[in-house]
Design a protein around this motif. Structure first.
Motif, PDB file in Angstrom:
ATOM      1  N   ASP A  17      61.723  15.788  37.076  1.00  0.00           N
ATOM      2  CA  ASP A  17      63.039  16.101  37.657  1.00  0.00           C
ATOM      3  C   ASP A  17      62.968  17.162  38.754  1.00  0.00           C
ATOM      4  O   ASP A  17      63.965  17.429  39.429  1.00  0.00           O
ATOM      5  CB  ASP A  17      64.029  16.517  36.556  1.00  0.00           C
ATOM      6  CG  ASP A  17      63.566  17.746  35.794  1.00  0.00           C
ATOM      7  OD1 ASP A  17      62.349  17.899  35.560  1.00  0.00           O
ATOM      8  OD2 ASP A  17      64.430  18.579  35.446  1.00  0.00           O
ATOM      9  N   LEU A  18      61.789  17.770  38.949  1.00  0.00           N
ATOM     10  CA  LEU A  18      61.655  18.747  40.046  1.00  0.00           C
ATOM     11  C   LEU A  18      60.934  18.161  41.255  1.00  0.00           C
ATOM     12  O   LEU A  18      60.941  18.753  42.340  1.00  0.00           O
ATOM     13  CB  LEU A  18      60.887  19.992  39.560  1.00  0.00           C
ATOM     14  CG  LEU A  18      61.578  20.847  38.510  1.00  0.00           C
ATOM     15  CD1 LEU A  18      60.716  22.055  38.158  1.00  0.00           C
ATOM     16  CD2 LEU A  18      62.952  21.325  38.983  1.00  0.00           C
ATOM     17  N   ARG A  19      60.320  16.988  41.069  1.00  0.00           N
ATOM     18  CA  ARG A  19      59.575  16.373  42.179  1.00  0.00           C
ATOM     19  C   ARG A  19      60.500  16.094  43.358  1.00  0.00           C
ATOM     20  O   ARG A  19      61.593  15.593  43.171  1.00  0.00           O
ATOM     21  CB  ARG A  19      58.973  15.043  41.724  1.00  0.00           C
ATOM     22  CG  ARG A  19      57.576  15.166  41.241  1.00  0.00           C
ATOM     23  CD  ARG A  19      57.025  13.826  40.806  1.00  0.00           C
ATOM     24  NE  ARG A  19      56.107  14.037  39.706  1.00  0.00           N
ATOM     25  CZ  ARG A  19      54.906  14.565  39.841  1.00  0.00           C
ATOM     26  NH1 ARG A  19      54.459  14.892  41.035  1.00  0.00           N
ATOM     27  NH2 ARG A  19      54.143  14.758  38.797  1.00  0.00           N
ATOM     28  N   GLY A  20      60.005  16.426  44.563  1.00  0.00           N
ATOM     29  CA  GLY A  20      60.775  16.120  45.771  1.00  0.00           C
ATOM     30  C   GLY A  20      61.863  17.137  46.061  1.00  0.00           C
ATOM     31  O   GLY A  20      62.557  17.051  47.065  1.00  0.00           O
ATOM     32  N   LYS A  21      62.060  18.118  45.181  1.00  0.00           N
ATOM     33  CA  LYS A  21      63.098  19.125  45.443  1.00  0.00           C
ATOM     34  C   LYS A  21      62.570  20.185  46.413  1.00  0.00           C
ATOM     35  O   LYS A  21      61.367  20.406  46.535  1.00  0.00           O
ATOM     36  CB  LYS A  21      63.524  19.791  44.138  1.00  0.00           C
ATOM     37  CG  LYS A  21      64.303  18.890  43.201  1.00  0.00           C
ATOM     38  CD  LYS A  21      65.416  19.672  42.555  1.00  0.00           C
ATOM     39  CE  LYS A  21      66.208  18.900  41.522  1.00  0.00           C
ATOM     40  NZ  LYS A  21      66.844  17.696  41.979  1.00  0.00           N
TER      41      LYS A  21
END
Ligand SMILES: Cc1ncc(COP(=O)(O)O)c(C=O)c1O
Length: 370
Positions: A17-21
């Protein structure tokens, strides 16, 4: 078992859920006039630094010992300050402090948000709210404000009833718009919110209206967060705090790290509160420059969003990034917020000293007339 590869950033086992943030990131550029992160331009007075030096030498401040985990003396001083400032009697048990209001808000989400829970905010607003939600595994719902960046009770209540969030954020004065949300809107949100309501009052000392602390007695799930980073000119010291019911404060003690607030931080904050009158003198100076900016930016034919904070939103520009760069080329750093939801075309600037404000206004005039 093979150890996960660390050879490339994308191969790290970061949470899905933190990938690409994208991390929070206002540019930090030396040797320019910095009007981009809503700081107070006045450094702490020499008397405060002398007090600090004295305090650092006192035997009571033994750095080989852990600090007071519950920061009782600091919270007592904060309770006194906020009671005096807002006219609402608050006790030490109702105050909580941490490393900047960012950490306070993170602790609120750790305790009251988290996986399977929802936080809601009215956007555009402070960009860290959704980032803190992401970090704590809280689902974020961004509800658009009206075109003029205001928030009506009807719109706010409807959004809360639709999404049933565990935590609602209302920022007033709002960053980056400067807009104030009247207390009756906050009260209406508190009436219908199923969870916690956080009123982020980071800029309250610059505003003229009453604080949401006046609603605390009626609304036990209300939290009012504040900071010493702005009016107190202590951004570098990292001190934020909140006022809420004593039960809320108790819940936050479940998630705080032990000894989270260093002895040095606690003593700086207490010294600053003892010198409150002197430090808060700068609020009027900053407001004068803000009002000057409002008038003079308007005279250039640009729009300024009505503001009750130490900063303002100005524009709109067809190519805000070019204006931002042209100002930087002239030695003035403002904030390009134009990629944010609902903010296309706008730039944000905070009030500086009279000389900094003059430099900004001259640079802007040159850029606009080009
Ligand atoms: C609305 C709002 N809340 C909270 C903060 C966080 O401030 P600090 O962590 O320095 O207390 C900021 C900083 O700009 C802000 O604009």
């Amino acid at each position: 078992m093979t150890e996960p590869s660390v050879s490339g950033r994308s191969e790290l086992p970061v949470r899905d859920d933190l990938r690409g943030k994208t991390p929070y990131g206002a540019p930090q550029i030396a040797d320019v006039i910095q009007l981009n992160v809503n700081e107070n331009p006045y450094p702490p007075p020499p008397a405060l630094l002398a007090d600090l030096q004295r305090a650092l030498g006192e035997p009571g401040l033994a750095l080989n010992r852990y600090p007071d985990r519950d920061a009782v003396q600091l919270r007592t001083s904060l309770a006194w300050y906020l009671s005096d400032r807002t006219g609402v009697a608050l006790s030490m048990e109702q105050l909580w402090a941490a490393n900047g209001s960012n950490e306070v808000l993170q602790q609120v989400l750790q305790a009251f948000g988290g996986p399977g829970r929802v936080a809601l905010g009215f956007e555009p607003s402070y960009s860290m709210h959704p980032i803190l939600a992401a970090g704590t595994g809280t689902q974020w719902v961004g509800v658009p404000r009206a075109a003029d960046f205001t928030l009506s009770a009807e719109a706010a209540v409807a959004a809360v009833q639709e999404h049933r969030p565990d935590v609602v954020f209302v920022t007033t004065p709002n960053n980056p718009t400067g807009t104030v949300t009247p207390l009756d809107v906050v009260a209406a949100v508190c009436e219908v919110a199923p969870g916690m309501v956080v009123v982020d009052e980071a800029y309250a000392e610059f505003a003229s209206g009453p604080s949401a602390t006046t609603l605390l007695a009626e609304h036990p799930r209300l939290i009012v967060s504040r900071t010493m980073s702005k009016a107190f000119a202590l951004a570098g010291a990292r001190v934020g705090y909140l006022a809420a019911s004593a039960d809320v404060v108790d819940a936050l003690r479940l998630v705080r790290l032990p000894y989270h607030l260093s002895a040095i931080t606690q003593v700086v904050a207490r010294i600053a509160l003892a010198r409150m009158t002197e430090l808060l003198e700068t609020v009027e100076w900053v407001k004068r420059q803000r009002d000057r900016m409002v008038t003079e930016i308007g005279q250039l034919g640009l729009t300024v969003v009505p503001t009750d904070a130490n900063f303002l939103l100005f524009g709109p520009f067809d190519e805000p990034a070019l204006v931002w760069q042209a100002l930087l080329d002239r030695g003035v750093l403002v904030r390009d917020v134009s990629s944010g939801a609902g903010l296309a075309g706008w730039l944000r600037v905070n009030a500086g000293t009279p000389a900094e404000t003059t430099a900004f206004l001259s640079a802007l005039e040159e850029v606009v007339k080009r």
